[in-house]
Structures are given as structure tokens and as C-alpha cells.
Design an enzyme around this catalytic site. Structure first.
Site, PDB file in Angstrom:
ATOM      1  N   ASN A   1     -10.121   0.133   0.030  1.00 54.11           N
ATOM      2  CA  ASN A   1      -8.694   0.122  -0.138  1.00 54.11           C
ATOM      3  C   ASN A   1      -7.981  -0.510  -1.397  1.00 54.11           C
ATOM      4  O   ASN A   1      -8.145  -1.799  -1.312  1.00 54.11           O
ATOM      5  CB  ASN A   1      -8.139  -0.677   1.105  1.00 54.11           C
ATOM      6  CG  ASN A   1      -6.572  -0.716   1.316  1.00 54.11           C
ATOM      7  OD1 ASN A   1      -5.892  -0.245   0.376  1.00 54.11           O
ATOM      8  ND2 ASN A   1      -6.157  -1.134   2.401  1.00 54.11           N
TER       9      ASN A   1
ATOM     10  N   CYS B   1       0.962  -1.038  -0.057  1.00 57.20           N
ATOM     11  CA  CYS B   1       0.058   0.158   0.034  1.00 57.20           C
ATOM     12  C   CYS B   1       0.933   1.408   0.014  1.00 57.20           C
ATOM     13  O   CYS B   1       0.355   2.266  -0.252  1.00 57.20           O
ATOM     14  CB  CYS B   1      -1.020   0.064   1.198  1.00 57.20           C
ATOM     15  SG  CYS B   1      -1.851  -1.653   1.126  1.00 57.20           S
TER      16      CYS B   1
ATOM     17  N   HIS C   1      -3.019   7.208   2.330  1.00 55.16           N
ATOM     18  CA  HIS C   1      -3.398   5.983   1.758  1.00 55.16           C
ATOM     19  C   HIS C   1      -4.916   5.539   2.319  1.00 55.16           C
ATOM     20  O   HIS C   1      -5.351   5.789   3.399  1.00 55.16           O
ATOM     21  CB  HIS C   1      -2.505   4.748   2.777  1.00 55.16           C
ATOM     22  CG  HIS C   1      -3.073   3.439   1.967  1.00 55.16           C
ATOM     23  ND1 HIS C   1      -3.541   3.202   0.742  1.00 55.16           N
ATOM     24  CD2 HIS C   1      -3.209   2.230   2.748  1.00 55.16           C
ATOM     25  CE1 HIS C   1      -3.961   1.717   0.871  1.00 55.16           C
ATOM     26  NE2 HIS C   1      -3.962   1.140   1.924  1.00 55.16           N
TER      27      HIS C   1
END
Ligand code: UT7
Length: 321
Positions: free
Chosen positions: A278, A115, A248
Site C-alpha cells: 500500500n 490514500c 486503491h
């Protein structure tokens, strides 16, 4: 001696057509729209079609970024793709993307930092450009995380989605990217991993995402604050100088906690986790593209991008837009 810097001159993104709502998941899984919204802020996610790979999503995002930048793909000097869900073991998704863009010759490689991948890739591109050797660089975050999820594990599968975001960088004499601190701590590898590999033509281990959600949450909130402060200090700026924060997009509660620690109101935080979930390395460039295109991010403003993810890895990119 001339100092070289990098500046983003175009952004683009792409989300697969199919959306899956929380109610869709609740139809087959022991979960509820209420639980997912309350604990994560997620309402829906996009899921790639069977024929779509990371390079296909990357291609569409890249074409849009190149169009926004007003340059053709043959003017790129370097292509970097951040992904943890590559099309295949090799060649890299960056090489596959290069061929799909119809160009050849310039170097192309993948960055694997889960990520934090886009932030790592952007920091890498910035370093290449500071050398003065490259004039135009394409940086992409592209993921099909839906392929590495256990769709029977309610603790993880509700959290992720697919997508891609891209930026085109141009070399210039003024920054651009003001600071780009990166970090990793491999001793935390076990709290977020896909512990599988290909061995002797077979899959070895379990190639599906597993996570200690609470440990990841705590770690993320801690390092997102620390690395933002580090980037500000490097650039000689204060928290109050941040016009837009793009962390993020993992969980709205992580975004809220980070904003609070940095003394920013949520109006200064670009949020897409509600609609995208996500998307790992794609989440930051997807959110960036949205805020550039809808006019929130304006030239001269300070934008802080932040990544955190498996590895553990984390980093920030402070930009004067
Ligand atoms: O890019 C980085 C990747 N990951 C992240 O950033 C994730 C970071 N972590 C998180 O976002 C949160 O820890 C989660 C959203 C994963 C979990 O939220 P939480 O508030 O920490 O919940 P929990 O794990 O403490 O679970 C609370 C309860 C448990 O039930 P019991 O033991 O209290 O009976 C879980 O079994 O919620 C249950 N639960 C669910 N219930 C309905 C877990 N997942 C679900 C679900 N639907 N999808």
C-alpha cells in the site's frame, strides 16, 4: 460557450530501488510470508533510501509523465501533489517539486487526503481545467510511508511501501474525465491516523500510523462499491461498461470484494499490491502507469480509479481513456 474538459496525455511512476520481502520482515518481526500473502496479497514493498524524500520520488515520476506526454515542465500551468508524507511542514512538496523540475510561476499546492489523495488531486485538477484557465496540469501522488510506520507493529508495518505516480492532463473539448465524485466523513478519523504534530519545536502525540484494520477493511469495501456506482450513474454508464478498475491498492481481499460487488472479473482489475504493497496516494497512479505502459489500457476504454483512506475520505474518477 465552449465546454472545457481534461484528458490524461501522459503517465509516469517511480519506485525506490530497495525492495523488502515478507521473508526480510519475518527475520526481525513475529510474522510470516504465509500470513502476509494470505491476509493481504502482499509479497514485497519498495522502501526509499535515507536521502530520498517524497519530492525526489515525485520528481522522477513527473519527469517520466512529462516525457510520455511530450511536453516540457515549463508548459505546466498548475502542479498538484497528493501526499501525507511531505518533505517538511512547509513549503509544500508541490513547491519543492516545482523547483526540482526547474520551473517557476505556475501555482503549486499539496492535497492531503491520505490514500484518496491522488483521486482528490485529480478531481481538483479537473475542476480547475473545466474553468478553461489552465491548459496543462501535473498531478502527482508521492509517499514515503516507511517514515511514519512503527516497524515493531506487525499489524501495520507489513502493509505499506514507498513510491510515486504522476499524470499530465491537457485541456480539450471532449472528456476525458467523465465523473469525479468525492466524499469524506471525519467522524471516522480515529480508525486510521498518525496522531502526532509539531508543537514548540517538539513532537506532540505519537507520529506513527495506527489503524483499526477490521473497521478500515469493512468501510473500504462498502464505499468503494458505492462511489463507483455513483460515478457510473453520473456518467450514464453501467457496471458492464467498466473496462479497467483501478482501486486503491491496500489489500488484495479489498480489491476482490470490490470487483465482486461490481460484477467484474479480476482480469479487469489492475493489481500491483503484491509488488508495491500500500503506497497510499501513490498506489493508484503507480497502477495506472503500469497498465498504460504495458498496453492493457487503450484509447476509448472506460477506466475507473478509486481511492479510500484516512479521514475517512473516498472518491472515484471515471475516465474515457
Ligand atoms: O489504505 C487503507 C489502509 N489500510 C487498509 O486498507 C487495511 C485494511 N485492513 C486489512 O487489510 C486487514 O484488516 C489486515 C490485513 C490489517 C488484518 O487482516 P485480518 O484478517 O483482519 O486480521 P486480524 O487483524 O483479524 O488479525 C488476525 C490475527 C491476530 O492474531 P489473533 O488475535 O487471532 O491471535 C493478529 O494479531 O493475525 C495477527 N496478526 C499477524 N500475524 C502475523 C496481525 N498482523 C500480523 C502479521 N503477521 N503481520
Amino acid at each position: 460557450m465552449t465546454a472545457f474538459h481534461s484528458r490524461i496525455i501522459g503517465t509516469g511512476s517511480y519506485l525506490p530501488e530497495k525492495t523488502v520481502t515478507n521473508a526480510d520482515l519475518a527475520a526481525t518481526l513475529d510474522t510470516s510470508d504465509e500470513w502476509i500473502r494470505q491476509r493481504t496479497g502482499i509479497c514485497q514493498r519498495h522502501i526509499a533510501a535515507e536521502h530520498e524524500n517524497a519530492s525526489d520520488l515525485a520528481l522522477k515520476a513527473s519527469q517520466r509523465a512529462l516525457e510520455a506526454a511530450g511536453i516540457s515542465a515549463d508548459r505546466l500551468d498548475l502542479i498538484i501533489v497528493a501526499t501525507s508524507t511531505p518533505d517538511m511542514v512547509f513549503p509544500s512538496t508541490a513547491c519543492i517539486l516545482q523547483a526540482k523540475l526547474g520551473v517557476r510561476g505556475m501555482p503549486a499546492f499539496d492535497v492531503q487526503a491520505v490514500c484518496s489523495g491522488f483521486v482528490y488531486a485529480l478531481a481538483t485538477a479537473d475542476q480547475f481545467m473545466r474553468s478553461g484557465r489552465y491548459e496543462h496540469v501535473l498531478v502527482v501522488g508521492a509517499e514515503v510511508f516507511s517514515r511514519i510506520l512503527d516497524w515493531e507493529d506487525r499489524g501495520t508495518c507489513v502493509l505499506f511501501g514507498d513510491g510515486a505516480g504522476a499524470v499530465v492532463l491537457e485541456r480539450g473539448s471532449t472528456p476525458g474525465i467523465l465523473a469525479a465524485p468525492l466524499h469524506a466523513d471525519g467522524s471516522h478519523a480515529g480508525i486510521l491516523s498518525v496522531p502526532g504534530s509539531v508543537c514548540g519545536g517538539k513532537i506532540s502525540g505519537r507520529p506513527l500510523l495506527q489503524m483499526d484494520g477490521t473497521a478500515v477493511f469493512k468501510f473500504a469495501v462498502k464505499v468503494l462499491e458505492e462511489v463507483a456506482l455513483e460515478a457510473l450513474a453520473e456518467a450514464g454508464l453501467q457496471k458492464s461498461d467498466i473496462d479497467w478498475l483501478i482501486p486503491h491498492q491496500a489489500n488484495i481481499r479489498i480489491l476482490q470484494a470490490t470487483a465482486k460487488k461490481l460484477g467484474l472479473s479480476m482480469e479487469r482489475v489492475i493489481t500491483t499490491v503484491d509488488r508495491h504493497a500500500n503506497t497510499s496516494a501513490a498506489s493508484v497512479p503507480l497502477a495506472l502507469d503500469e497498465a498504460v505502459r504495458d498496453g492493457r489500457i487503450k484509447r476509448g476504454q472506460h477506466v475507473m480509479l478509486e481511492g479510500v483512506g484516512g479521514g475517512f475520505t473516498w472518491g472515484a474518477i471515471l475516465i474515457k481513456w
